[in-house]
Design an enzyme around this catalytic site. Sequence first.
Site, mmCIF file in Angstrom:
data_model
loop_
_atom_site.group_PDB
_atom_site.id
_atom_site.type_symbol
_atom_site.label_atom_id
_atom_site.label_comp_id
_atom_site.label_asym_id
_atom_site.label_seq_id
_atom_site.Cartn_x
_atom_site.Cartn_y
_atom_site.Cartn_z
ATOM 1 C CD GLU A 64 -25.766 -14.413 -52.841
ATOM 2 O OE1 GLU A 64 -26.498 -13.909 -51.691
ATOM 3 O OE2 GLU A 64 -26.505 -14.015 -54.105
ATOM 4 C CE LYS A 119 -30.192 -27.164 -43.914
ATOM 5 N NZ LYS A 119 -30.057 -26.353 -42.494
ATOM 6 C CB CYS A 167 -22.752 -11.425 -45.635
ATOM 7 S SG CYS A 167 -24.010 -10.844 -46.756
ATOM 8 C CD GLU A 198 -17.847 -14.067 -42.294
ATOM 9 O OE1 GLU A 198 -18.003 -15.469 -42.151
ATOM 10 O OE2 GLU A 198 -18.594 -13.472 -42.961
HETATM 11 P P1 NAD Z 1 -23.238 -21.874 -42.478
HETATM 12 O O1 NAD Z 1 -22.334 -22.090 -43.774
HETATM 13 O O2 NAD Z 1 -22.787 -22.672 -41.262
HETATM 14 O O3 NAD Z 1 -24.708 -22.392 -42.945
HETATM 15 C C1 NAD Z 1 -25.432 -22.248 -43.935
HETATM 16 C C2 NAD Z 1 -26.609 -23.323 -44.399
HETATM 17 O O4 NAD Z 1 -25.715 -24.234 -44.941
HETATM 18 C C3 NAD Z 1 -27.332 -23.790 -42.851
HETATM 19 O O5 NAD Z 1 -28.556 -24.118 -43.543
HETATM 20 C C4 NAD Z 1 -26.614 -25.086 -42.894
HETATM 21 O O6 NAD Z 1 -27.490 -26.090 -42.175
HETATM 22 C C5 NAD Z 1 -26.140 -25.418 -44.116
HETATM 23 N N1 NAD Z 1 -25.304 -26.443 -44.018
HETATM 24 C C6 NAD Z 1 -23.974 -26.666 -43.220
HETATM 25 N N2 NAD Z 1 -22.985 -27.476 -43.615
HETATM 26 C C7 NAD Z 1 -23.685 -28.076 -44.940
HETATM 27 C C8 NAD Z 1 -23.289 -29.236 -45.809
HETATM 28 N N3 NAD Z 1 -22.194 -29.611 -45.447
HETATM 29 N N4 NAD Z 1 -23.859 -29.419 -46.816
HETATM 30 C C9 NAD Z 1 -25.319 -28.639 -46.741
HETATM 31 N N5 NAD Z 1 -25.556 -27.684 -46.312
HETATM 32 C C10 NAD Z 1 -24.963 -27.485 -45.118
HETATM 33 O O7 NAD Z 1 -23.636 -20.413 -42.375
HETATM 34 P P2 NAD Z 1 -24.481 -19.706 -41.247
HETATM 35 O O8 NAD Z 1 -23.603 -19.891 -39.830
HETATM 36 O O9 NAD Z 1 -25.868 -20.030 -41.344
HETATM 37 O O10 NAD Z 1 -24.509 -18.069 -41.651
HETATM 38 C C11 NAD Z 1 -23.432 -17.206 -41.283
HETATM 39 C C12 NAD Z 1 -22.222 -17.081 -42.529
HETATM 40 O O11 NAD Z 1 -23.159 -16.761 -44.037
HETATM 41 C C13 NAD Z 1 -21.305 -16.085 -42.492
HETATM 42 O O12 NAD Z 1 -20.104 -16.552 -42.973
HETATM 43 C C14 NAD Z 1 -21.798 -14.984 -43.458
HETATM 44 O O13 NAD Z 1 -20.903 -14.035 -43.894
HETATM 45 C C15 NAD Z 1 -22.502 -15.839 -44.600
HETATM 46 N N6 NAD Z 1 -23.370 -15.079 -45.293
HETATM 47 C C16 NAD Z 1 -23.126 -14.697 -46.774
HETATM 48 C C17 NAD Z 1 -23.914 -13.882 -47.340
HETATM 49 C C18 NAD Z 1 -23.524 -13.376 -48.648
HETATM 50 O O14 NAD Z 1 -24.479 -12.906 -49.224
HETATM 51 N N7 NAD Z 1 -22.392 -13.633 -49.005
HETATM 52 C C19 NAD Z 1 -25.205 -13.616 -46.759
HETATM 53 C C20 NAD Z 1 -25.494 -14.266 -45.445
HETATM 54 C C21 NAD Z 1 -24.489 -14.651 -44.685
HETATM 55 O O1 6OD Z 2 -29.974 -7.638 -50.022
HETATM 56 C C1 6OD Z 2 -29.541 -8.792 -50.347
HETATM 57 O O2 6OD Z 2 -30.273 -9.278 -51.547
HETATM 58 C C2 6OD Z 2 -28.762 -9.672 -49.914
HETATM 59 N N1 6OD Z 2 -28.414 -10.803 -50.533
HETATM 60 C C3 6OD Z 2 -28.116 -9.214 -48.608
HETATM 61 C C4 6OD Z 2 -27.245 -10.077 -47.850
HETATM 62 C C5 6OD Z 2 -27.000 -9.644 -46.771
HETATM 63 C C6 6OD Z 2 -26.039 -10.375 -45.852
HETATM 64 O O3 6OD Z 2 -26.097 -10.810 -44.934
#
Ligand code: NAD
Ligand code: 6OD
Length: 503
Positions: free
Chosen positions: A271, A195, A305, A407
């Site tokens: 993550e 998804k 992230c 954040e």
């Molecule tokens: P988000 O949590 O809003 O959405 C992520 C995904 O989850 C989307 O596909 C969304 O449609 C889906 N989603 C939302 N609510 C849901 C539910 N109740 N059940 C199932 N699916 C659901 O995050 P975003 O805004 O897309 O991304 C930004 C965030 O992601 C930031 O907080 C960032 O730090 C984090 N992030 C973390 C990492 C990591 O590796 N730790 C990497 C990239 C992004």
């Molecule tokens: O490099 C990767 O494998 C990884 N998971 C990066 C995440 C970046 C977050 O925005």
Amino acid sequence: MLITEPQATARAAQATQIAPKSIHHFINGQYVPGERWFDKRSPLNNALVARVAEAGREQVDAAVRAARAALKGPWGGLSVAQRVDLLYAVADGINRRFDDFLAAEVEDTGKPMSLARHVDIPRGAANFKVFADMIKNVPTEFFEMATPDGQGAINYSMRRPVGVVGVICPWNLPLLLMTWKVGPALACGNTVVVKPSEETPQTAALLGEVMNAAGVPPGVYNVVHGFGPDSAGEFLTTHRGVNAITFTGETRTGAAIMKAAADGARPVSLEMGGKNAAIVFADCDFEAAIEGTLRSCFANCGQVCLGTERVYVERPIFERFVAALKHGAEHMQLGPPEDPATGMGPLISQEHRGKVLSYYQKAAALGATVITGGGVPDMSAELQDGAWVQPTIWTGLGDESAIAREEIFGPCALVMPFDREDEVIRRVNDNAYGLATAIWTTNLSRAHRVAAAIEVGIAWVNSWFLRDLRTPFGGAKQSGIGREGGVHSLEFYTELKNVCIKL
Ligand code: NAD
Ligand code: 6OD
């Protein structure tokens, strides 16, 4: 995948307009239109990019059933070597269609083409190649044991797929983060239902064409589009036919998914968010620390992230460091993706821009010193409706402020001085998140000490976002549950089974 409906094309031709393309689900090897549709708009100028299929429960169920059938079909019967060959073909297929992936990713995100060309798309291919190599080479355990009859027994472990994996993705590095999960999941013999984020549907959809061309059997890779709550995300994570869920996104969403996964006691890999700190000691290589900190604050418009939003600088170099950051931020060129001089694109959406700008306003209201930025840039007429914000540096606020604690996920950082090593460790750790840190010092004993003491999953020393895919990746505290990368991905995507044979 990027299908323009015939009727729509005819209508548009009559009206001498170009119909928006339609992004379909990919289920059981076929592109499937939506039960409903939603609009995808460009972060660059808010223009309509595409209409995107939205899956209801039935379409999600069809995708999960296709994934289940594929496990029992030809995919489940393949040897590791055969799977590896198919994954190599997928990696080659991404590289062959490199320009198509590049165009799709840039259209969805508005990010600079140079960034997507050097980071997002190559990693999309590498995520298949690296995990194919890994599954080919991973050793298994073997133990001989004594038995009372003197004949003995042998034990060995084998890796079995966990089954159908639900993959929930964010929008910031769409292809990179999706394939980071799909690559190892398929290498381990699972099937997936992906998804993608509602903001970035295109590259996940395009990958279906590559899967078909590579000869990956139908049902192994499925994509359903939509939103989270009461949409495809929730329908997928609550579907009992999904055996494990891997997620990247906000901590709050991760918590909701963990609750959904409790039904059926299904494993999760999460993550999640971060509030990452850079720690700059006075003995650092100054130029390297500036270059790395600028990148960690502003790359991908701060939507990484692992990016830095808190910068702790040892007092003797504080003023000089802030001045150099200001210089770098003010020389960051904002512009269209195809311009090679563009260093920063827009945020992903108007909604996210609203969130980031609310923090810019909050910082001002709290009395921050705005070193640079803090608002909306002047853009050319064709870009002025986009989700642009200025790269921003603040000083003058402390660790207790919302700017230091929450954040933001934008191109901004609060810079704060520190005096002692133990003090900075305590201050950096006083946060709910624990994803990553970057430590800048030429004293390697100190680097090792600080890296050990900071409560994060990833500590970079004199570098940032330097990735070896064999290493564990994930967050401490509210930044994550579990680790992926290298053998840790194999741990999540397989059931390890012990076989004990009495001789
Ligand atoms: P988000 O949590 O809003 O959405 C992520 C995904 O989850 C989307 O596909 C969304 O449609 C889906 N989603 C939302 N609510 C849901 C539910 N109740 N059940 C199932 N699916 C659901 O995050 P975003 O805004 O897309 O991304 C930004 C965030 O992601 C930031 O907080 C960032 O730090 C984090 N992030 C973390 C990492 C990591 O590796 N730790 C990497 C990239 C992004
Ligand atoms: O490099 C990767 O494998 C990884 N998971 C990066 C995440 C970046 C977050 O925005």
